[in-house]
Write a protein that holds these residues in place. Structure first.
Motif, PDB file in Angstrom:
ATOM      1  N   ARG A 199      -4.174   5.274   7.007  1.00  0.00           N
ATOM      2  CA  ARG A 199      -2.923   4.687   6.664  1.00  0.00           C
ATOM      3  C   ARG A 199      -2.533   5.178   5.203  1.00  0.00           C
ATOM      4  O   ARG A 199      -1.302   5.720   4.985  1.00  0.00           O
ATOM      5  N   GLU A 200      -3.593   5.351   4.297  1.00  0.00           N
ATOM      6  CA  GLU A 200      -3.321   5.753   2.931  1.00  0.00           C
ATOM      7  C   GLU A 200      -2.865   7.313   2.945  1.00  0.00           C
ATOM      8  O   GLU A 200      -1.933   7.667   2.124  1.00  0.00           O
ATOM      9  N   ILE A 201      -3.458   8.074   3.600  1.00  0.00           N
ATOM     10  CA  ILE A 201      -3.598   9.645   3.695  1.00  0.00           C
ATOM     11  C   ILE A 201      -2.057   9.861   4.302  1.00  0.00           C
ATOM     12  O   ILE A 201      -1.297  10.451   3.700  1.00  0.00           O
ATOM     13  N   VAL A 222       0.916  -1.097   0.056  1.00  0.00           N
ATOM     14  CA  VAL A 222      -0.091   0.067   0.064  1.00  0.00           C
ATOM     15  C   VAL A 222       0.688   1.232  -0.071  1.00  0.00           C
ATOM     16  O   VAL A 222       0.525   2.293  -0.549  1.00  0.00           O
ATOM     17  N   MET A 223       2.142   1.107   0.795  1.00  0.00           N
ATOM     18  CA  MET A 223       2.757   2.445   0.896  1.00  0.00           C
ATOM     19  C   MET A 223       3.502   2.508  -0.520  1.00  0.00           C
ATOM     20  O   MET A 223       3.511   3.694  -1.102  1.00  0.00           O
ATOM     21  N   SER A 241       0.547  21.520   5.441  1.00  0.00           N
ATOM     22  CA  SER A 241      -0.280  20.606   6.199  1.00  0.00           C
ATOM     23  C   SER A 241      -1.840  20.627   5.514  1.00  0.00           C
ATOM     24  O   SER A 241      -2.540  19.367   5.520  1.00  0.00           O
ATOM     25  N   GLY A 242      -2.199  21.772   4.811  1.00  0.00           N
ATOM     26  CA  GLY A 242      -3.682  21.819   4.256  1.00  0.00           C
ATOM     27  C   GLY A 242      -3.657  21.346   2.990  1.00  0.00           C
ATOM     28  O   GLY A 242      -4.787  21.081   2.204  1.00  0.00           O
ATOM     29  N   VAL A 243      -2.696  20.835   2.367  1.00  0.00           N
ATOM     30  CA  VAL A 243      -2.953  19.845   1.125  1.00  0.00           C
ATOM     31  C   VAL A 243      -3.662  18.632   1.103  1.00  0.00           C
ATOM     32  O   VAL A 243      -4.359  18.330   0.005  1.00  0.00           O
ATOM     33  N   LEU A 244      -3.872  18.081   2.340  1.00  0.00           N
ATOM     34  CA  LEU A 244      -4.518  16.807   2.105  1.00  0.00           C
ATOM     35  C   LEU A 244      -5.300  16.925   3.851  1.00  0.00           C
ATOM     36  O   LEU A 244      -4.900  17.117   4.691  1.00  0.00           O
ATOM     37  N   THR A 245      -6.408  16.322   3.775  1.00  0.00           N
ATOM     38  CA  THR A 245      -7.270  16.127   5.035  1.00  0.00           C
ATOM     39  C   THR A 245      -7.444  14.810   5.165  1.00  0.00           C
ATOM     40  O   THR A 245      -7.468  13.908   4.261  1.00  0.00           O
ATOM     41  N   GLY A 246      -8.007  14.480   6.389  1.00  0.00           N
ATOM     42  CA  GLY A 246      -8.142  13.074   6.963  1.00  0.00           C
ATOM     43  C   GLY A 246      -6.770  12.849   7.730  1.00  0.00           C
ATOM     44  O   GLY A 246      -6.640  11.541   7.633  1.00  0.00           O
ATOM     45  N   LYS A 247      -6.081  13.707   7.905  1.00  0.00           N
ATOM     46  CA  LYS A 247      -4.722  13.395   8.383  1.00  0.00           C
ATOM     47  C   LYS A 247      -4.797  12.869   9.778  1.00  0.00           C
ATOM     48  O   LYS A 247      -5.764  12.859  10.480  1.00  0.00           O
ATOM     49  N   GLY A 248      -3.609  12.166  10.364  1.00  0.00           N
ATOM     50  CA  GLY A 248      -3.737  11.670  11.760  1.00  0.00           C
ATOM     51  C   GLY A 248      -3.328  12.807  12.655  1.00  0.00           C
ATOM     52  O   GLY A 248      -2.868  14.105  12.153  1.00  0.00           O
ATOM     53  N   LEU A 249      -4.013  12.719  13.747  1.00  0.00           N
ATOM     54  CA  LEU A 249      -3.846  13.843  14.715  1.00  0.00           C
ATOM     55  C   LEU A 249      -2.360  14.396  15.146  1.00  0.00           C
ATOM     56  O   LEU A 249      -2.134  15.487  15.468  1.00  0.00           O
ATOM     57  N   ALA A 250      -1.469  13.271  14.869  1.00  0.00           N
ATOM     58  CA  ALA A 250      -0.035  13.883  15.188  1.00  0.00           C
ATOM     59  C   ALA A 250       0.465  14.398  14.251  1.00  0.00           C
ATOM     60  O   ALA A 250       1.492  15.200  14.741  1.00  0.00           O
ATOM     61  N   TYR A 251      -0.030  14.847  13.257  1.00  0.00           N
ATOM     62  CA  TYR A 251       0.514  15.503  12.389  1.00  0.00           C
ATOM     63  C   TYR A 251      -0.504  16.558  11.367  1.00  0.00           C
ATOM     64  O   TYR A 251      -0.303  16.749  10.247  1.00  0.00           O
ATOM     65  N   LEU A 287     -16.716  -5.113  18.924  1.00  0.00           N
ATOM     66  CA  LEU A 287     -16.184  -6.124  18.104  1.00  0.00           C
ATOM     67  C   LEU A 287     -16.339  -5.665  16.589  1.00  0.00           C
ATOM     68  O   LEU A 287     -15.438  -6.330  15.993  1.00  0.00           O
ATOM     69  N   LEU A 288     -17.373  -5.010  16.317  1.00  0.00           N
ATOM     70  CA  LEU A 288     -17.298  -4.579  14.671  1.00  0.00           C
ATOM     71  C   LEU A 288     -15.985  -3.804  14.316  1.00  0.00           C
ATOM     72  O   LEU A 288     -15.335  -4.193  13.190  1.00  0.00           O
ATOM     73  N   ARG A 289     -15.488  -3.050  15.313  1.00  0.00           N
ATOM     74  CA  ARG A 289     -14.263  -2.279  15.029  1.00  0.00           C
ATOM     75  C   ARG A 289     -13.253  -3.160  14.903  1.00  0.00           C
ATOM     76  O   ARG A 289     -12.226  -3.108  14.020  1.00  0.00           O
ATOM     77  N   GLU A 290     -13.228  -3.915  16.058  1.00  0.00           N
ATOM     78  CA  GLU A 290     -11.912  -5.146  15.822  1.00  0.00           C
ATOM     79  C   GLU A 290     -11.923  -5.762  14.672  1.00  0.00           C
ATOM     80  O   GLU A 290     -10.815  -6.161  13.868  1.00  0.00           O
ATOM     81  N   LEU A 291     -12.910  -6.443  14.122  1.00  0.00           N
ATOM     82  CA  LEU A 291     -13.255  -7.180  12.695  1.00  0.00           C
ATOM     83  C   LEU A 291     -12.750  -6.334  11.812  1.00  0.00           C
ATOM     84  O   LEU A 291     -11.710  -6.895  10.847  1.00  0.00           O
ATOM     85  N   LYS A 292     -13.193  -5.309  11.480  1.00  0.00           N
ATOM     86  CA  LYS A 292     -12.869  -4.556  10.112  1.00  0.00           C
ATOM     87  C   LYS A 292     -11.836  -3.655  10.235  1.00  0.00           C
ATOM     88  O   LYS A 292     -11.379  -3.193   9.326  1.00  0.00           O
ATOM     89  N   GLU A 293     -11.565  -2.971  11.371  1.00  0.00           N
ATOM     90  CA  GLU A 293     -10.656  -2.041  11.551  1.00  0.00           C
ATOM     91  C   GLU A 293      -9.111  -2.564  11.821  1.00  0.00           C
ATOM     92  O   GLU A 293      -7.992  -2.201  11.218  1.00  0.00           O
TER      93      GLU A 293
END
Length: 445
Positions: free
Chosen positions: A172-174, A141-142, A190-200, A277-283
């Motif tokens: 992950r992809e963002i 993916v990377m 920073s403003g070139v993409l949104t949906g970024k991780g809170l760390a950056y 449980l749904l989060r664990e299975l899908k995420e």
């Protein structure tokens, strides 16, 4: 449709052959805006409809990458910059095998009006690739994301075009896309993409925004008739990001989601879907939804059938386009559904919309109901521009206010044009008028 609008639609079909999703999205808007055109002949004089149906720019490019076995793979990437009358192009990237130019154009066209409805200064665009991240390692993916951004970077920017995530493109992809953009440009923009991780530079509530926003809209829709989500039986399609957070907010507001789905079928849990449980299975584990019943003995997994056969009060389609056809709409009516609120983009076919309307089922189109995602993306852009960071509570409050305002705008516009309660007309006319007025003021560009 009026004769002039019908001619425009025929020209769109002729100029864009083999793109049925785009044709469907255009027709749905054009069928609604007749009253606005009758009241504002200046739109016809300036050929606003023809111009708004033609993207400002369409970009198609090759994306070569190497898998873990050393084999060279080649995918096709897209970015359709549709309309910048209100601000920089804004819209997500979708990574899925079904992606082709027609899908991207339908999504970008919808995005014009969705973004206009938020009241924020953002134009409409969309992009993606026919790449399937399912079954790929993180390293694959990377490598794909880095190759994709190596071409895309020259077309985007905080004041030009700001992509975000969509199906197949999450945090992950963002992260990989942003890292490559920063590496190539030598800029921390920073403003070139949104949906970024809170760390950056990411924003609180961005992951939750589309699902939460759809439920906020549903609550406003029910309030309009003196009702609420309290005690409502709800069915959600999908089990990804939008579906998960829609389920979470329904439960917080007193409803009970009894079923959700993936591409193999659906799970029915009368006690209410176990969100953790749904989060664990899908995420976390990224496995099929039928694994749910291994952990919840009273739940039932149903394969090869539609989740819309489950009786419900409220339906939240949160998966993909055209998932509710005529048969599914009839099943919803028979199952006692009183409202359908779209969390996905155009998940309900025109035939299904007619069946729902004929049965008196309230229907909220995605361009209004799922605008929460792009609204919080615009808030993320604002925070990046000001080097600021809002709390979760601040961000959720702004999201709720935005969805409340979108609902009010749709409702008021429908009434203004003699179509009370018609959320499709209200959304399309309001979004169209805002873009059309800006285009008139910009001149012939």
């Amino acid at each position: 449709m009026p004769e002039t609008v019908d001619t425009v639609y025929a020209n769109v079909v002729n100029r864009n052959p083999g793109e049925p999703e785009f044709h469907q999205a255009v027709r749905e808007v054009l069928e609604s805006i007749g009253p606005a055109l009758a009241r504002h002949p200046e739109y016809a004089d300036a050929r606003i409809i023809e111009r708004i149906c033609e993207p400002e720019r369409q970009i198609i490019f090759r994306v070569p990458w190497e898998d873990d076995q050393g084999r060279i793979r080649v995918n096709r990437g897209f970015r359709v910059e549709f309309n910048s009358a209100l601000g920089p192009f804004k819209g997500g990237l979708r990574f899925h095998p079904s992606v082709y130019l027609g899908i991207v154009k339908f999504l970008g066209f919808e995005q014009i009006f969705k973004n206009a409805l938020t009241g924020l200064p953002i134009g409409g665009g969309k992009g993606g690739a026919d790449f399937d991240p399912k079954g790929c390692s993180d390293r694959e993916v990377m490598r794909f994301c880095q190759s994709f951004m190596t071409e895309l970077y020259r077309h985007i920017g905080a004041q030009t075009d700001v992509p975000a995530g969509d199906i197949g493109v999450g945090g992950r992809e963002i992260g990989y896309l942003f890292g490559q953009y920063k590496r190539i440009t030598n800029r921390y923009e920073s403003g070139v993409l949104t949906g970024k991780g809170l760390a950056y530079g990411g924003a609180q509530v961005r992951r939750e925004a589309t699902g939460y926003g759809a439920v906020f809209f549903a609550e406003e829709l029910l309030k309009q008739t003196g009702d609420s989500l309290e005690g409502k039986r709800v069915v959600v399609s999908g089990s990804g990001n939008v579906a998960i957070y829609a389920i979470e907010k329904v439960h917080q507001l007193g409803g009970r989601v009894v079923a959700c789905s993936d591409s193999d079928g659906y799970v029915l849990d009368e006690a209410g879907i176990d969100l953790e449980l749904l989060r664990e299975l899908k995420e976390e584990r990224r496995v099929r939804l039928d694994n749910y019943v291994r952990h919840v003995p009273h739940a039932v997994a149903v394969s090869g059938r539609t989740v819309w056969e489950v009786p419900c009060d409220l339906a939240l389609p949160c998966a993909t386009q055209n998932e509710i056809g005529g048969a599914e709409a009839a099943a919803l009516v028979a199952g006692g559904c009183i409202a359908v609120v779209e969390g996905a983009n155009m998940p309900t076919t025109p035939e299904a919309v007619r069946i729902l309307a004929g049965a008196g089922v309230k229907f909220a189109p995605g361009k209004a109901a799922n605008a929460g995602g792009v609204a919080v993306s615009a808030m993320e852009m604002a925070q990046n521009a000001s080097r600021d960071s809002w709390t979760f509570a601040q961000s959720e409050k702004r999201l709720w206010e935005t969805m409340r305002d979108i609902h009010a705008r749709c409702w008021a516009t429908a009434e203004e044009y003699g179509l009370p309660g018609d959320y499709v007309a209200g959304a399309n006319i309001n979004g169209f008028r805002r873009v059309a007025e800006a285009m008139l003021e910009h001149g012939l560009v």
